[in-house]
Design a protein around this motif. Structure first.
Motif, short mmCIF file in Angstrom:
data_model
loop_
_atom_site.label_atom_id
_atom_site.label_comp_id
_atom_site.label_asym_id
_atom_site.label_seq_id
_atom_site.Cartn_x
_atom_site.Cartn_y
_atom_site.Cartn_z
N ASN A 1 0.82 -1.21 0.00
CA ASN A 1 0.00 0.00 0.00
C ASN A 1 0.85 1.26 0.00
O ASN A 1 0.55 2.23 -0.67
N LEU A 2 1.95 1.20 0.74
CA LEU A 2 2.87 2.36 0.78
C LEU A 2 3.46 2.61 -0.60
O LEU A 2 3.53 3.74 -1.07
N ASN A 3 3.87 1.49 -1.23
CA ASN A 3 4.54 1.59 -2.53
C ASN A 3 3.61 2.08 -3.62
O ASN A 3 4.05 2.66 -4.60
N SER A 4 2.28 1.84 -3.44
CA SER A 4 1.36 2.21 -4.51
C SER A 4 0.89 3.65 -4.40
O SER A 4 0.20 4.15 -5.26
N ILE A 5 1.27 4.32 -3.30
CA ILE A 5 0.83 5.72 -3.14
C ILE A 5 1.67 6.63 -4.04
O ILE A 5 2.86 6.45 -4.15
#
Ligand code: DC
Length: 209
Positions: free
Chosen positions: A205-209
């Motif tokens: 989720n962090l990487n997709s922000i």
């Protein structure tokens, strides 16, 4: 992912080592158990008969030791893995971990270790999210009931565990604290795989922000 860090803190028996190791395996990252470093210093201080209350002597010792961890923990090339979790070490390690000069040495080495990995590092301990890697890629705080934690630690027993909890959370130097931006997971009745998946989801989720 060189330089990326997943920092995991929590009390003894909250599942940090098992979960951190499994997350590292799943991602192909390196795993670092920082408690083992404080334990290795304690093993060596006891073996050499150094007074643990002599903060300078223990810090000098910590600074002089070469501690390696793959696959077993060695001090100056000597395998100490089987000595790390004896009752004697369980009782003494909180004193060594409360020594600010020892912590300075260990923190520096932990940062250096992560920096030198070609892949990311999953690091677990007590001050990893708050002091060692305050800017970690992802911060996780694991908790579990005292009963469950004592069951996981087996021989150590609830009494010794809660004594260590008090020492680790009330000491002056870098006490165990929940970082405000840490993702909290109560592992009391959760299977390891599920906790590992939750952490990997958080990372995605962090990487997709
Ligand atoms: O996780 P563990 O039980 O192996 O840790 C051993 C002791 O070391 C624990 O009582 C607290 C201390 N510790 C610490 O102060 N800071 C860390 N980063 C890791 C462990």
């Amino acid at each position: 992912m060189s330089g990326a860090v997943i920092a995991i803190d929590g009390p003894a028996g909250s599942g940090k080592s098992t979960v951190a190791r499994a997350v590292a395996n799943a991602l192909g990252w390196t795993f670092l158990d920082t408690g083992a470093m404080y334990r290795a210093v304690t093993v060596e201080a006891l073996a050499r008969g150094i007074e643990l209350s002599d903060e300078e002597a223990v810090a000098r010792l910590a600074d002089s030791l070469v501690i390696t961890n793959s696959p077993r923990v060695c001090v100056d090339g000597r395998d100490v893995q089987d000595d790390l979790r004896t009752e004697r070490v369980n009782l003494a390690v909180s004193t060594v971990a409360a020594n600010p000069a020892v912590r300075r040495v260990m923190v520096e080495r932990q940062r250096e270790f992560a920096q030198n990995q070609a892949v990311g590092t999953v690091v677990e301990g007590r001050d990893i999210t708050t002091v060692v890697f305050p800017h970690a890629t992802l911060k996780v705080y694991l908790t579990a009931s005292l009963e469950q934690r004592a069951m996981r630690r087996g021989e150590e027993g609830a009494h010794s565990l809660s004594r260590r909890d008090v020492a680790d959370t009330t000491r002056e130097a870098s006490p165990l604290r929940r970082a405000p931006d840490a993702h909290v997971i109560d592992t009391t009745s959760r299977p390891v795989d599920e906790v590992v998946q939750e952490i990997i989801e958080c990372l995605k989720n962090l990487n997709s922000i």
